[in-house]
Design an enzyme around this catalytic site. Structure first.
Site, mmCIF file in Angstrom:
data_model
loop_
_atom_site.group_PDB
_atom_site.id
_atom_site.type_symbol
_atom_site.label_atom_id
_atom_site.label_comp_id
_atom_site.label_asym_id
_atom_site.label_seq_id
_atom_site.Cartn_x
_atom_site.Cartn_y
_atom_site.Cartn_z
ATOM 1 N N CYS A 372 0.810 -1.214 0.000
ATOM 2 C CA CYS A 372 0.000 0.000 0.000
ATOM 3 C C CYS A 372 0.837 1.255 0.000
ATOM 4 O O CYS A 372 0.834 2.029 0.965
ATOM 5 C CB CYS A 372 -0.934 -0.014 1.204
ATOM 6 S SG CYS A 372 -2.110 -1.357 1.064
ATOM 7 N N PHE A 373 1.618 1.444 -1.048
ATOM 8 C CA PHE A 373 2.188 2.766 -1.319
ATOM 9 C C PHE A 373 2.420 2.855 -2.814
ATOM 10 O O PHE A 373 2.664 1.848 -3.488
ATOM 11 C CB PHE A 373 3.439 3.066 -0.488
ATOM 12 C CG PHE A 373 4.661 2.269 -0.839
ATOM 13 C CD1 PHE A 373 4.837 0.999 -0.317
ATOM 14 C CD2 PHE A 373 5.639 2.789 -1.666
ATOM 15 C CE1 PHE A 373 5.975 0.259 -0.626
ATOM 16 C CE2 PHE A 373 6.779 2.066 -1.973
ATOM 17 C CZ PHE A 373 6.944 0.791 -1.454
#
Ligand SMILES: *Cc1c(COP(=O)(O)O)cnc(C)c1O
Length: 462
Positions: A372-373
């Site tokens: 999640c980036f």
């Protein structure tokens, strides 16, 4: 096959065979269910390829040393810290270079004997040094303070450990600063060109008859061969100086480190261990005339080409007009590539849902990971046959410093690692090297046994 797989016409027979084995293994992994919707990522290791590289390393140095010269090839465990890999290399005549209690434990678990193990870390505790000396493992002291600790351990005793000092010949850095160990201010070893340092090293040997080795490792990936050879030449010159002043052959072995770069842009193995060995012999002939034993510490060059991480395309989408394949391989298995894509580009190969090499026109696309980036990308703007949902993307040349170096971002599980052998009667055979990590293990490693630790601590403190 597209350009993205690097399958160019200039690769030799061995390299073509290696690429063919890789394709076979990916297909078999899908067929045999190692890889699929519920196990969307695996690491694969080519057993035959690892054996070939180990044999090529041995013959490279056999070809430049007189018969009977003691040569220990010690695999840098940090490159692929997996016990079955260390065992395979041990069987192929390659020992272990370790740099932490964990790596030493891995080497011992693999059955690598002390006399084929070298300890090199820059921050050894007194306990680690004591254990290494008790076991008879070779130790290279990093600095004067460490040598003082070894002095204390050696007082009134003898040890079976061959002992040496690591020097930094300060010949300069390469293209990747984080991996350049011979720059003027590198953190490793005794900086030889600093004022008074050379004389200190020589005196250290003259005062300690048990110092018989000299060690240098002038960097990894990004260091040109000529610079590596220069580092070895400087170290050899120092050994000669010590021996001359000692009036005897006190330094009997040079540990020349590892650091042979790997070609990440095609299937070609270049430079080879043989080319490096010849370059060393040409640059430092005295080191190869039989007066010195040798230790080498190659890591990346032995394993990189033999590992492949294969990940399922969970979703295929488009953003700003660019196709993006969202796969299960990202920062957790390719940390360096994701954080420093310029220095560590990886080739990506596209396979279809059956594990067959994907054909079709190349499309410029991004290959993303599961974290999640936004920067979790294995490749950006890469021309590949269009990756679609249910296809597989393989990150090539990831056998060293990649999937064995799990980074636990987002609590993503460590993938299973399997060794493969092709050409058997039943096709491709797989052997488990490392089980995939279960979520229960993730919870346990995240303090699951101490769930109340902080809430009860607060109550007690009140
Ligand atoms: C990392 C390291 C190696 C191995 O380097 P590669 O580039 O993987 O060959 C060898 N020796 C020492 C001391 C190291 O730190």
């Amino acid at each position: 096959m597209g350009e993205g797989t690097g399958r160019s016409g200039d690769v030799g027979g061995t390299e073509e065979q290696r690429a063919a084995r890789r394709d076979e293994a990916v297909r078999a992994a899908v067929e045999q269910g190692l890889l699929g919707p519920d196990t969307p990522i695996v690491g694969l290791l080519d057993v035959a390829g690892i054996r070939e590289s180990a044999a090529a390393l041995r013959s490279a140095f056999d070809a430049v040393t007189p018969p009977g010269t003691p040569v220990l090839h010690a695999f840098a465990v940090k490159a692929t810290p997996l016990v079955p890999v260390l065992r395979l290399l041990h069987e192929e005549g390659v020992g272990a270079e370790v740099a932490s209690p964990g790596e030493l434990a891995l080497a011992r678990a693999a059955g690598v004997p002390p006399e084929r193990t070298v300890l090199d870390s820059p921050a050894k505790t007194p306990g680690e040094l004591r254990e290494a000396l008790a076991l008879g493992i070779a130790v290279n002291a990093d600095n004067p303070q460490e040598l003082a600790r070894i002095d204390a351990l050696m007082a009134g005793r003898t040890s079976g450990s061959p002992l040496g000092i690591r020097v930094n010949p300060q010949v300069g850095g390469g293209s990747i600063e984080a991996l350049s160990t011979a720059a003027a201010t590198s953190k490793f070893g005794v900086a030889l060109r600093d004022e008074g340092a050379r004389e200190w090293v020589v005196r250290a040997y003259l005062d300690r008859p048990w110092l018989t080795r000299l060690h240098a490792h002038t960097g990894s990936q990004g260091i040109p061969l000529t610079l590596m050879a220069e580092g070895v030449a400087e170290t050899y010159a120092l050994a000669e100086e010590i021996n001359e002043r000692a009036g005897r052959r006190q330094v009997d072995t040079l540990d020349i480190g590892g650091g042979l770069p790997v070609n990440f842009s095609s299937d070609e193995t270049t430079p080879t261990h043989a080319e490096y060995a010849r370059a060393l012999r040409d640059a430092v002939p005295g080191l190869f005339d039989g007066r010195y034993g040798l230790v080498t510490e190659f890591g990346r060059s032995l394993l990189a080409k033999h590992g492949t991480v294969v990940a399922r395309v969970e979703y295929a989408k488009s953003a700003g007009g660019r196709p993006v394949a969202v796969t299960h391989a990202g920062v957790q298995v390719a940390t360096r590539t994701v954080y420093a894509p310029g220095a560590w580009p990886l080739r990506i190969a596209a396979y279809d849902g059956k594990g067959l090499p994907k054909a079709g026109a190349e499309v410029v696309q991004d290959v993303a990971g599961p974290a999640c980036f936004a920067g979790d990308l294995l490749a950006t703007g890469r021309a590949l046959p269009l990756l679609e949902q249910g296809d597989y993307a393989a990150a090539l040349d990831t056998g060293a410093y990649y999937f064995a170096h799990h980074y636990a971002y987002n609590s993503l599980a460590r993938p299973g690692v399997y060794g493969f052998v092709t050409g058997g009667p039943e096709g491709v055979g797989f052997a488990t090297v490392r089980e995939p990590q279960a979520v229960e293990e993730i919870v346990a490693e995240a303090g699951g046994a101490h769930v109340d630790a902080l809430t009860s601590a607060r109550r007690e403190a009140r």
